[in-house]
Motif scaffolding. Structure first.
Motif, PDB file in Angstrom:
ATOM      1  N   UNK A 109       0.828  -1.206   0.000  1.00  0.00           N
ATOM      2  CA  UNK A 109       0.000   0.000   0.000  1.00  0.00           C
ATOM      3  C   UNK A 109       0.864   1.259   0.000  1.00  0.00           C
ATOM      4  N   UNK A 110       1.941   1.229   0.746  1.00  0.00           N
ATOM      5  CA  UNK A 110       2.840   2.387   0.784  1.00  0.00           C
ATOM      6  C   UNK A 110       3.501   2.579  -0.570  1.00  0.00           C
ATOM      7  N   UNK A 111       3.954   1.494  -1.170  1.00  0.00           N
ATOM      8  CA  UNK A 111       4.582   1.592  -2.491  1.00  0.00           C
ATOM      9  C   UNK A 111       3.584   2.087  -3.532  1.00  0.00           C
ATOM     10  N   UNK A 112       2.336   1.646  -3.462  1.00  0.00           N
ATOM     11  CA  UNK A 112       1.304   2.108  -4.379  1.00  0.00           C
ATOM     12  C   UNK A 112       1.054   3.600  -4.200  1.00  0.00           C
ATOM     13  N   UNK A 113       1.026   4.054  -2.935  1.00  0.00           N
ATOM     14  CA  UNK A 113       0.829   5.476  -2.664  1.00  0.00           C
ATOM     15  C   UNK A 113       1.981   6.302  -3.223  1.00  0.00           C
ATOM     16  N   UNK A 114       3.194   5.816  -3.087  1.00  0.00           N
ATOM     17  CA  UNK A 114       4.353   6.521  -3.638  1.00  0.00           C
ATOM     18  C   UNK A 114       4.261   6.545  -5.156  1.00  0.00           C
ATOM     19  N   UNK A 115       3.859   5.439  -5.754  1.00  0.00           N
ATOM     20  CA  UNK A 115       3.755   5.350  -7.208  1.00  0.00           C
ATOM     21  C   UNK A 115       2.685   6.296  -7.746  1.00  0.00           C
ATOM     22  N   UNK A 116       1.632   6.570  -6.948  1.00  0.00           N
ATOM     23  CA  UNK A 116       0.549   7.436  -7.384  1.00  0.00           C
ATOM     24  C   UNK A 116       0.860   8.923  -7.222  1.00  0.00           C
ATOM     25  N   UNK A 117       1.988   9.258  -6.604  1.00  0.00           N
ATOM     26  CA  UNK A 117       2.373  10.659  -6.474  1.00  0.00           C
ATOM     27  C   UNK A 117       2.605  11.263  -7.854  1.00  0.00           C
ATOM     28  N   UNK A 144      16.330  24.477  -8.413  1.00  0.00           N
ATOM     29  CA  UNK A 144      16.875  25.153  -7.228  1.00  0.00           C
ATOM     30  C   UNK A 144      16.698  24.299  -5.969  1.00  0.00           C
ATOM     31  N   UNK A 145      17.591  24.494  -5.027  1.00  0.00           N
ATOM     32  CA  UNK A 145      17.593  23.717  -3.789  1.00  0.00           C
ATOM     33  C   UNK A 145      16.274  23.874  -3.029  1.00  0.00           C
ATOM     34  N   UNK A 146      15.779  25.095  -2.928  1.00  0.00           N
ATOM     35  CA  UNK A 146      14.527  25.353  -2.217  1.00  0.00           C
ATOM     36  C   UNK A 146      13.356  24.628  -2.849  1.00  0.00           C
ATOM     37  N   UNK A 147      13.349  24.549  -4.161  1.00  0.00           N
ATOM     38  CA  UNK A 147      12.277  23.852  -4.871  1.00  0.00           C
ATOM     39  C   UNK A 147      12.302  22.368  -4.533  1.00  0.00           C
ATOM     40  N   UNK A 148      13.487  21.787  -4.504  1.00  0.00           N
ATOM     41  CA  UNK A 148      13.626  20.364  -4.177  1.00  0.00           C
ATOM     42  C   UNK A 148      13.146  20.101  -2.762  1.00  0.00           C
ATOM     43  N   UNK A 149      13.557  20.929  -1.816  1.00  0.00           N
ATOM     44  CA  UNK A 149      13.124  20.757  -0.431  1.00  0.00           C
ATOM     45  C   UNK A 149      11.607  20.866  -0.323  1.00  0.00           C
ATOM     46  N   UNK A 150      11.039  21.823  -1.025  1.00  0.00           N
ATOM     47  CA  UNK A 150       9.599  22.024  -1.000  1.00  0.00           C
ATOM     48  C   UNK A 150       8.858  20.829  -1.585  1.00  0.00           C
ATOM     49  N   UNK A 151       9.343  20.311  -2.700  1.00  0.00           N
ATOM     50  CA  UNK A 151       8.675  19.176  -3.336  1.00  0.00           C
ATOM     51  C   UNK A 151       8.742  17.918  -2.464  1.00  0.00           C
ATOM     52  N   UNK A 152       9.874  17.699  -1.824  1.00  0.00           N
ATOM     53  CA  UNK A 152       9.997  16.542  -0.926  1.00  0.00           C
ATOM     54  C   UNK A 152       9.045  16.705   0.264  1.00  0.00           C
ATOM     55  N   UNK A 153       8.952  17.929   0.763  1.00  0.00           N
ATOM     56  CA  UNK A 153       8.038  18.200   1.878  1.00  0.00           C
ATOM     57  C   UNK A 153       6.599  17.909   1.478  1.00  0.00           C
ATOM     58  N   UNK A 154       6.195  18.400   0.305  1.00  0.00           N
ATOM     59  CA  UNK A 154       4.820  18.172  -0.149  1.00  0.00           C
ATOM     60  C   UNK A 154       4.563  16.701  -0.450  1.00  0.00           C
ATOM     61  N   UNK A 155       5.576  15.984  -0.949  1.00  0.00           N
ATOM     62  CA  UNK A 155       5.421  14.553  -1.188  1.00  0.00           C
ATOM     63  C   UNK A 155       5.163  13.829   0.131  1.00  0.00           C
ATOM     64  N   UNK A 156       5.897  14.187   1.160  1.00  0.00           N
ATOM     65  CA  UNK A 156       5.679  13.586   2.479  1.00  0.00           C
ATOM     66  C   UNK A 156       4.275  13.885   2.985  1.00  0.00           C
ATOM     67  N   UNK A 157       3.863  15.138   2.776  1.00  0.00           N
ATOM     68  CA  UNK A 157       2.549  15.560   3.239  1.00  0.00           C
ATOM     69  C   UNK A 157       1.442  14.778   2.524  1.00  0.00           C
ATOM     70  N   UNK A 158       1.578  14.607   1.209  1.00  0.00           N
ATOM     71  CA  UNK A 158       0.599  13.843   0.443  1.00  0.00           C
ATOM     72  C   UNK A 158       0.574  12.379   0.894  1.00  0.00           C
ATOM     73  N   UNK A 159       1.748  11.805   1.101  1.00  0.00           N
ATOM     74  CA  UNK A 159       1.813  10.412   1.549  1.00  0.00           C
ATOM     75  C   UNK A 159       1.195  10.248   2.933  1.00  0.00           C
ATOM     76  N   UNK A 160       1.452  11.203   3.779  1.00  0.00           N
ATOM     77  CA  UNK A 160       0.908  11.131   5.134  1.00  0.00           C
ATOM     78  C   UNK A 160      -0.619  11.177   5.091  1.00  0.00           C
ATOM     79  N   UNK A 161      -1.164  11.993   4.200  1.00  0.00           N
ATOM     80  CA  UNK A 161      -2.615  12.073   4.075  1.00  0.00           C
ATOM     81  C   UNK A 161      -3.196  10.783   3.519  1.00  0.00           C
ATOM     82  N   UNK A 162      -2.494  10.146   2.598  1.00  0.00           N
ATOM     83  CA  UNK A 162      -2.983   8.903   1.988  1.00  0.00           C
ATOM     84  C   UNK A 162      -2.859   7.714   2.924  1.00  0.00           C
ATOM     85  N   UNK A 163      -1.848   7.705   3.750  1.00  0.00           N
ATOM     86  CA  UNK A 163      -1.578   6.550   4.612  1.00  0.00           C
ATOM     87  C   UNK A 163      -1.710   6.964   6.066  1.00  0.00           C
ATOM     88  N   UNK A 164      -2.880   7.371   6.492  1.00  0.00           N
ATOM     89  CA  UNK A 164      -3.051   7.859   7.856  1.00  0.00           C
ATOM     90  C   UNK A 164      -3.127   6.768   8.895  1.00  0.00           C
TER      91      UNK A 164
END
Length: 166
Positions: A109-117, A144-164
């Protein structure tokens, strides 16, 4: 120095100890206990105070020592001593079978959630998950470095919402 003079000097300098106690303990109730213990020790050992020396430093030293002693005492109390006989080790070589089905389902389920990002989040997240540093990912993706950090943060946030439920 008379007892009255010492007590007045102690009371005049006692309030400086409260913030230090909170800094040491990071807890209001424990800080109050530490403050009281410090004042008690200062009163009990007033004959050890040298007249003319810095009373604040003397009080800070008492508080620090009381804190360290309490910390060590708690550490010793948390040490568990096992005095039970080791008879259970006689049957230690018996084999048991572990059922990994639930863990496998959760992993899928976690891998599927990551794949759906979305790809914009998935690529930097997967690179970060694989052990690359932010600046290395920014260089690979030419972002840019800030963009990468932001995207990783949002990816974590999306995953956290999907896998509560985990």
């Amino acid at each position: 120095m008379s007892t009255i003079e010492f007590n007045q000097m102690l009371l005049a300098n006692a309030e400086f100890l409260r913030p230090f106690a909170i800094t040491l303990t990071r807890d209001n109730e424990t800080a109050k206990d530490l403050f009281q213990e410090t004042l008690f020790r200062a009163l009990a050992n007033k004959e050890k105070y040298n007249v003319g020396t810095n009373i604040k430093a003397w009080l800070y030293t008492i508080m620090r020592n009381v804190f360290i002693n309490n910390y060590r005492k708690k550490a010793r109390q948390n040490t568990v001593l096992d005095s039970t006989p080791n008879d259970f080790l006689l049957d230690y070589n018996q084999t048991t079978t572990h059922n990994n089905a639930e863990a496998t389902l959760q992993l899928k389920e976690i891998q599927l959630s990551i794949h759906q990002l979305p790809d914009i989040f998935k690529k930097p997240f997967m690179l970060y998950f694989d052990g690359f540093k932010y600046h290395e990912i920014a260089g690979m993706l030419k972002e840019p470095l800030g963009t990468i950090k932001s995207r990783i943060h949002f990816a974590r946030k999306l995953l956290k919402a999907q896998i509560q439920r985990y």
